[in-house]
Design a protein around this motif. Structure first.
Motif, PDB file in Angstrom:
ATOM      1  N   ALA A 124       0.875  -1.200   0.041  1.00  0.00           N
ATOM      2  CA  ALA A 124      -0.070  -0.118   0.124  1.00  0.00           C
ATOM      3  C   ALA A 124       0.818   1.061   0.005  1.00  0.00           C
ATOM      4  CB  ALA A 124      -0.790   0.156   1.139  1.00  0.00           C
ATOM      5  N   HIS A 125       0.212   2.304  -0.795  1.00  0.00           N
ATOM      6  CA  HIS A 125       1.222   3.517  -0.890  1.00  0.00           C
ATOM      7  C   HIS A 125       0.124   4.644  -0.593  1.00  0.00           C
ATOM      8  CE1 HIS A 125       2.713   6.928  -3.128  1.00  0.00           C
ATOM      9  NE2 HIS A 125       3.831   6.819  -2.506  1.00  0.00           N
ATOM     10  N   LYS A 126       0.289   5.131   0.667  1.00  0.00           N
ATOM     11  CA  LYS A 126      -0.404   6.231   1.232  1.00  0.00           C
ATOM     12  C   LYS A 126      -1.958   6.033   0.715  1.00  0.00           C
ATOM     13  CE  LYS A 126       2.490  10.243   1.916  1.00  0.00           C
ATOM     14  NZ  LYS A 126       2.082  10.452   3.050  1.00  0.00           N
ATOM     15  N   ASP A 127      -2.338   4.755   0.815  1.00  0.00           N
ATOM     16  CA  ASP A 127      -3.888   4.493   0.930  1.00  0.00           C
ATOM     17  C   ASP A 127      -4.576   3.777   1.860  1.00  0.00           C
ATOM     18  OD1 ASP A 127      -2.955   2.190   0.326  1.00  0.00           O
ATOM     19  OD2 ASP A 127      -3.632   1.941  -1.859  1.00  0.00           O
TER      20      ASP A 127
ATOM     21  N   CYS B  84      -5.490   8.029  13.934  1.00  0.00           N
ATOM     22  CA  CYS B  84      -4.793   7.367  12.888  1.00  0.00           C
ATOM     23  C   CYS B  84      -3.521   7.963  12.122  1.00  0.00           C
ATOM     24  CB  CYS B  84      -6.012   7.429  11.673  1.00  0.00           C
ATOM     25  SG  CYS B  84      -7.674   6.432  12.032  1.00  0.00           S
ATOM     26  N   ARG B  85      -2.886   6.865  11.714  1.00  0.00           N
ATOM     27  CA  ARG B  85      -1.713   7.251  10.832  1.00  0.00           C
ATOM     28  C   ARG B  85      -1.868   6.842   9.548  1.00  0.00           C
ATOM     29  NH1 ARG B  85       0.824  11.500  13.493  1.00  0.00           N
ATOM     30  NH2 ARG B  85       1.433  10.961  15.605  1.00  0.00           N
ATOM     31  N   LEU B  86      -1.286   7.630   8.691  1.00  0.00           N
ATOM     32  CA  LEU B  86      -1.352   7.082   7.137  1.00  0.00           C
ATOM     33  C   LEU B  86       0.098   6.958   6.877  1.00  0.00           C
ATOM     34  CD1 LEU B  86      -2.998   6.798   4.692  1.00  0.00           C
ATOM     35  CD2 LEU B  86      -2.772   9.371   4.114  1.00  0.00           C
ATOM     36  N   PRO B  87       0.540   5.861   6.752  1.00  0.00           N
ATOM     37  CA  PRO B  87       2.066   5.678   6.639  1.00  0.00           C
ATOM     38  C   PRO B  87       2.313   6.051   5.085  1.00  0.00           C
ATOM     39  CG  PRO B  87       1.194   3.700   7.526  1.00  0.00           C
ATOM     40  CD  PRO B  87      -0.072   4.744   7.301  1.00  0.00           C
ATOM     41  N   ASP B  88       3.517   6.313   4.770  1.00  0.00           N
ATOM     42  CA  ASP B  88       3.991   6.361   3.432  1.00  0.00           C
ATOM     43  C   ASP B  88       3.939   5.077   2.559  1.00  0.00           C
ATOM     44  OD1 ASP B  88       4.910   9.224   3.320  1.00  0.00           O
ATOM     45  OD2 ASP B  88       6.318   8.644   4.773  1.00  0.00           O
ATOM     46  N   LEU B  89       4.357   4.077   3.125  1.00  0.00           N
ATOM     47  CA  LEU B  89       4.281   2.726   2.741  1.00  0.00           C
ATOM     48  C   LEU B  89       3.967   1.715   3.784  1.00  0.00           C
ATOM     49  CD1 LEU B  89       7.274   3.173   0.473  1.00  0.00           C
ATOM     50  CD2 LEU B  89       5.180   2.701  -0.446  1.00  0.00           C
ATOM     51  N   MET B  90       3.254   0.598   3.243  1.00  0.00           N
ATOM     52  CA  MET B  90       2.872  -0.474   4.093  1.00  0.00           C
ATOM     53  C   MET B  90       2.743  -1.679   3.227  1.00  0.00           C
ATOM     54  SD  MET B  90      -0.990  -0.940   5.974  1.00  0.00           S
ATOM     55  CE  MET B  90      -0.760   0.752   6.434  1.00  0.00           C
ATOM     56  N   VAL B  91       3.261  -2.740   3.927  1.00  0.00           N
ATOM     57  CA  VAL B  91       3.085  -4.232   3.519  1.00  0.00           C
ATOM     58  C   VAL B  91       2.091  -4.954   4.355  1.00  0.00           C
ATOM     59  CG1 VAL B  91       4.196  -6.102   2.742  1.00  0.00           C
ATOM     60  CG2 VAL B  91       5.265  -4.095   2.450  1.00  0.00           C
ATOM     61  N   HIS B  92       0.999  -5.158   3.820  1.00  0.00           N
ATOM     62  CA  HIS B  92      -0.143  -6.254   4.652  1.00  0.00           C
ATOM     63  C   HIS B  92       0.370  -7.408   4.716  1.00  0.00           C
ATOM     64  CE1 HIS B  92      -3.463  -3.235   4.476  1.00  0.00           C
ATOM     65  NE2 HIS B  92      -3.014  -2.977   3.346  1.00  0.00           N
TER      66      HIS B  92
END
Length: 144
Positions: free
Chosen positions: A33-36, A48-56
């Motif tokens: 995920a990229h900022k979504d 809430c936080r909106l990370p720059d990137l995330m791997v689920h």
């Protein structure tokens, strides 16, 4: 001033895109995920936080499939990895190194990367026995 700020924003955006492409080489596209995707946290400074990137994880991805909004609530499984790219300024540095670190630790996120363009380093925080242990990479070196 505005020109230098735009250059930094461009740099942070480019870094985020670089890491996004690199992550796609190692994980299925639907897990990256990229900022979504937001992460609900229990902090005094943010809900809430909106990370720059995330791997689920498969579990966190699946938990969002029927959700009305792309928010990993506290009752959902955490992602495997969160990456934050530090923006310029003392306040941003404090948020990424202190507050977000505490909030992500409370969610027991297995790995949290702090990518710091100004310091030219990456701090990898790995969840070990109830707390984060850090490895700091600068250039080709690793300091523990």
């Amino acid at each position: 001033m505005l020109h230098s700020l735009l250059i930094v924003v461009q740099e942070n955006s480019n870094l985020a895109r670089f890491f996004f492409v690199e992550l796609l080489k190692h994980f299925p596209f639907y897990l990256v995920a990229h900022k979504d995707t937001e992460i609900e946290v229990a902090g005094r400074r943010a809900r809430c936080r909106l990370p720059d990137l995330m791997v689920h994880t498969e579990e966190s991805y699946t938990a969002l499939l029927d959700a009305p909004r792309a928010t990993l609530t506290r009752d959902m499984p955490p992602p495997a990895l969160v990456i934050e790219i530090v923006s310029p300024g003392t306040a941003n540095r404090v948020h990424d190194y202190r507050y977000k670190r505490t909030e992500y630790a409370a969610r027991e996120i297995l790995e949290y990367w702090i990518v710091d363009p100004q310091m030219q380093q990456i701090t990898i925080c790995q969840w070990v026995e109830g707390q984060y242990e850090d490895k700091i990479f600068t250039g080709a070196t690793c300091m523990e």
